[in-house]
Design an enzyme around this catalytic site. Structure first.
Site, PDB file in Angstrom:
ATOM      1  N   TYR A  25      22.218  13.354 -58.965  1.00 45.22           N
ATOM      2  CA  TYR A  25      23.279  14.359 -58.847  1.00 45.22           C
ATOM      3  C   TYR A  25      23.295  15.406 -59.970  1.00 45.22           C
ATOM      4  O   TYR A  25      24.144  16.291 -59.971  1.00 45.22           O
ATOM      5  CB  TYR A  25      24.644  13.657 -58.765  1.00 45.22           C
ATOM      6  CG  TYR A  25      24.760  12.765 -57.553  1.00 45.22           C
ATOM      7  CD1 TYR A  25      24.613  13.295 -56.269  1.00 45.22           C
ATOM      8  CD2 TYR A  25      25.006  11.404 -57.670  1.00 45.22           C
ATOM      9  CE1 TYR A  25      24.703  12.487 -55.146  1.00 45.22           C
ATOM     10  CE2 TYR A  25      25.099  10.587 -56.550  1.00 45.22           C
ATOM     11  CZ  TYR A  25      24.950  11.138 -55.282  1.00 45.22           C
ATOM     12  OH  TYR A  25      25.035  10.339 -54.172  1.00 45.22           O
ATOM     13  N   HIS A 102      26.010  19.842 -50.165  1.00 47.91           N
ATOM     14  CA  HIS A 102      25.653  18.579 -50.806  1.00 47.91           C
ATOM     15  C   HIS A 102      24.719  18.851 -51.972  1.00 47.91           C
ATOM     16  O   HIS A 102      23.804  19.682 -51.856  1.00 47.91           O
ATOM     17  CB  HIS A 102      24.957  17.636 -49.820  1.00 47.91           C
ATOM     18  CG  HIS A 102      25.837  17.259 -48.684  1.00 47.91           C
ATOM     19  ND1 HIS A 102      26.857  16.355 -48.819  1.00 47.91           N
ATOM     20  CD2 HIS A 102      25.890  17.713 -47.409  1.00 47.91           C
ATOM     21  CE1 HIS A 102      27.493  16.250 -47.666  1.00 47.91           C
ATOM     22  NE2 HIS A 102      26.931  17.070 -46.794  1.00 47.91           N
TER      23      HIS A 102
END
Ligand code: CA2
Length: 159
Positions: A25, A102
């Protein structure tokens, strides 16, 4: 005329960004993403209202409430992407142009992440570019809002 406003919604666990799992991430925190979005929106004369919630119902309520004030929504539904009929229904019900974003490329991850329940009710999905996915998502929402205002199709093409 009042500045158009865009709702930015972050789903569960995204408050942990920058603290764990940097390989998946990245290292940018949620506060840094929100600050960058605000800076970019300002250049377009647009205001951002950002909200993170770990609760599905709060995300649904935020989407419903956006009907009265937002020109568009940028949403990362997090894990709810793959499970939430309720968030999908809220996006459909309000009919606001919504961009799903995302950080990771969900299609290159575990099979259970490949599908998005919510994306079909959005104008499009951007994934795999880390924090940049949010900035590209904002660009897409702005282009849509500005384009609709220019060619008078503001309420056309709603699902
Ligand atoms: O890639 C994305 O943006 C996701 O929406 C992130 C979700 C995941 O469930 C989706 O499949 C794809 C998970 C968000 C969790 O974020 C964390 C960030 C740092 C540390 C731990 C979790």
């Amino acid at each position: 005329m009042a500045k158009p406003k865009i709702l930015v919604l972050h789903g569960p666990n995204l408050n942990l960004l920058g603290t764990r799992d940097p390989a998946v991430y990245g290292t940018t925190t949620l506060a840094e993403i929100d600050a960058e979005l605000e800076k970019r929106a300002k250049k377009h004369g647009v205001k951002i209202r950002a909200l993170q919630s770990n609760l599905e119902g709060e995300l649904v309520t935020a989407i419903q409430d956006a009907k009265g004030w937002a020109a568009a929504i940028v949403i990362n539904p997090g894990g709810y992407t793959h499970t939430s009929v309720a968030i999908r229904g809220a996006i459909e019900a309000v009919g606001l142009p919504t961009v799903e974003v995302h950080l990771s490329n969900i299609h290159a991850r575990e099979p259970f992440r490949h599908g998005s329940i919510t994306a079909a009710k959005c104008i499009g999905q951007i994934c795999g570019f880390g924090a940049q996915s949010y900035y590209l998502g904002l660009d897409a929402a702005l282009a849509h809002v500005e384009g609709s205002a220019r060619d008078g199709t503001k309420d056309k093409g709603r699902r």
